[in-house]
Design an enzyme around this catalytic site. Structure first.
Site, PDB file in Angstrom:
ATOM      1  N   VAL A   1       1.338  -1.160  -0.115  1.00 49.09           N
ATOM      2  CA  VAL A   1      -0.586   0.016   0.197  1.00 49.09           C
ATOM      3  C   VAL A   1       1.446   1.174   0.216  1.00 49.09           C
ATOM      4  O   VAL A   1       1.336   1.571   0.974  1.00 49.09           O
ATOM      5  CB  VAL A   1      -0.865  -0.529   0.690  1.00 49.09           C
ATOM      6  CG1 VAL A   1      -1.485   1.259   1.007  1.00 49.09           C
ATOM      7  CG2 VAL A   1      -2.014  -1.220   1.566  1.00 49.09           C
ATOM      8  N   PRO A   2       1.016   2.313  -1.292  1.00 46.63           N
ATOM      9  CA  PRO A   2       2.333   2.969  -1.383  1.00 46.63           C
ATOM     10  C   PRO A   2       1.896   3.855  -0.454  1.00 46.63           C
ATOM     11  O   PRO A   2       2.425   5.657  -1.136  1.00 46.63           O
ATOM     12  CB  PRO A   2       2.110   2.535  -2.662  1.00 46.63           C
ATOM     13  CG  PRO A   2       0.883   2.787  -3.247  1.00 46.63           C
ATOM     14  CD  PRO A   2       0.218   1.761  -2.247  1.00 46.63           C
ATOM     15  N   CYS A   3       1.873   4.325   0.884  1.00 50.66           N
ATOM     16  CA  CYS A   3       2.717   5.557   1.277  1.00 50.66           C
ATOM     17  C   CYS A   3       3.468   6.631   0.863  1.00 50.66           C
ATOM     18  O   CYS A   3       3.687   7.875   0.972  1.00 50.66           O
ATOM     19  CB  CYS A   3       1.976   5.240   2.815  1.00 50.66           C
ATOM     20  SG  CYS A   3       4.172   4.080   3.556  1.00 50.66           S
ATOM     21  N   HIS A   4       4.218   5.567   0.185  1.00 52.19           N
ATOM     22  CA  HIS A   4       5.840   6.094  -0.165  1.00 52.19           C
ATOM     23  C   HIS A   4       5.858   7.310  -1.191  1.00 52.19           C
ATOM     24  O   HIS A   4       6.116   8.347  -1.178  1.00 52.19           O
ATOM     25  CB  HIS A   4       6.848   5.282  -0.114  1.00 52.19           C
ATOM     26  CG  HIS A   4       6.373   4.366  -1.587  1.00 52.19           C
ATOM     27  ND1 HIS A   4       5.538   3.325  -1.480  1.00 52.19           N
ATOM     28  CD2 HIS A   4       6.719   4.971  -2.935  1.00 52.19           C
ATOM     29  CE1 HIS A   4       5.394   2.593  -2.516  1.00 52.19           C
ATOM     30  NE2 HIS A   4       6.384   3.164  -3.923  1.00 52.19           N
ATOM     31  N   ARG A   5       3.993   7.124  -1.974  1.00 55.27           N
ATOM     32  CA  ARG A   5       4.253   7.695  -3.061  1.00 55.27           C
ATOM     33  C   ARG A   5       3.812   9.521  -2.407  1.00 55.27           C
ATOM     34  O   ARG A   5       2.993  10.404  -3.155  1.00 55.27           O
ATOM     35  CB  ARG A   5       3.248   7.557  -4.593  1.00 55.27           C
ATOM     36  CG  ARG A   5       4.290   6.048  -3.914  1.00 55.27           C
ATOM     37  CD  ARG A   5       3.026   5.542  -5.458  1.00 55.27           C
ATOM     38  NE  ARG A   5       3.792   3.911  -5.856  1.00 55.27           N
ATOM     39  CZ  ARG A   5       2.663   2.935  -6.249  1.00 55.27           C
ATOM     40  NH1 ARG A   5       2.127   2.538  -6.675  1.00 55.27           N
ATOM     41  NH2 ARG A   5       3.269   2.234  -6.434  1.00 55.27           N
TER      42      ARG A   5
END
Length: 231
Positions: free
Chosen positions: A199-203
């Site tokens: 779940v790409p919270c790094h984006r």
């Protein structure tokens, strides 16, 4: 709510027969601690202790003694711990979080019936390997959002909609989830995301372009963003 994705108050539980069963995770830990002594006393062949431990895990799984399965995985952002319930992947943890602490939290919030069972996480591990190799842009595994609630969960459901190689600001995410004023709450939801990478919270970045916080550390966040921008 628990659900699948194709993208990349505590209550007292009545006692039942399951709680009387031996915790397979504890049993495995005890087996690890005494494995060397067992091998020495019984003169077991090299690898026999590992085989016995594997059989112990298989028996526990076959008898449905585990509610949470876990494994570890090496990656470009360091070792990762993956954990899943029957509903899906429930946790991705970085080594800096301390895996023992993560497992203790899972035991408290999900179930104490935890088992190291790598086979149950083979699909997730394979997809992560493909992602880190640059050949996968979205994850197709069931997810269990049990560790998040309310607005945090709403934000985490939205994050897979941010396309691979792209970023949005906390402010933009707040607007997309219908609460433009909740910029700080979005930051908190990203910082507490129990399923990083998948779940790409790094984006999600700060409005000024800064990285903001990240559960795996800023170096890990930079590594993930660089990986996606290079693909």
């Amino acid at each position: 709510m628990r659900e699948s994705t194709a993208l990349g108050d505590s209550t007292e539980t009545p006692t039942d027969t399951r709680t009387e069963a031996t915790d397979p995770h504890d049993a495995a830990d005890r087996f690890d601690r005494t494995g060397a002594e067992i091998q020495q006393v019984f003169s077991l062949e090299p690898g026999a202790v590992d085989d016995l431990r594997t059989r112990l895990a298989q028996t526990a799984e076959a008898r449905d003694l585990a509610d949470v399965a876990y494994r570890t995985l090496d990656s470009p952002v360091g070792p990762l711990l993956l954990a899943a319930t029957p509903l899906g992947l429930v946790r991705v943890a970085f080594a800096r979080e301390d895996f023992d602490t993560v497992l203790q939290t899972l035991a408290k919030k999900i179930s104490p019936r935890i088992l190291e069972a790598p086979d149950r996480l083979d699909t997730v591990a394979a997809q992560l390997a493909e992602y880190f190799a640059g050949t996968r842009r979205a994850f197709d595994v069931p997810l269990d959002y049990a560790l998040s609630t309310g607005f945090r969960q709403t934000v985490q459901h939205y994050l897979p909609h941010i396309a691979y190689g792209h970023t949005q600001t906390y402010k933009e995410v707040a607007a997309h989830v219908g609460n433009p004023a909740a910029v700080r709450a979005v930051g908190t939801a990203c910082a507490t995301n129990p399923l990083p990478v998948v779940v790409p919270c790094h984006r999600v970045l700060r409005t000024d372009g800064g990285l903001g916080g990240y559960l795996g550390g800023l170096e890990a966040k930079t590594t993930l963003l660089t990986l996606e921008q290079a693909a």
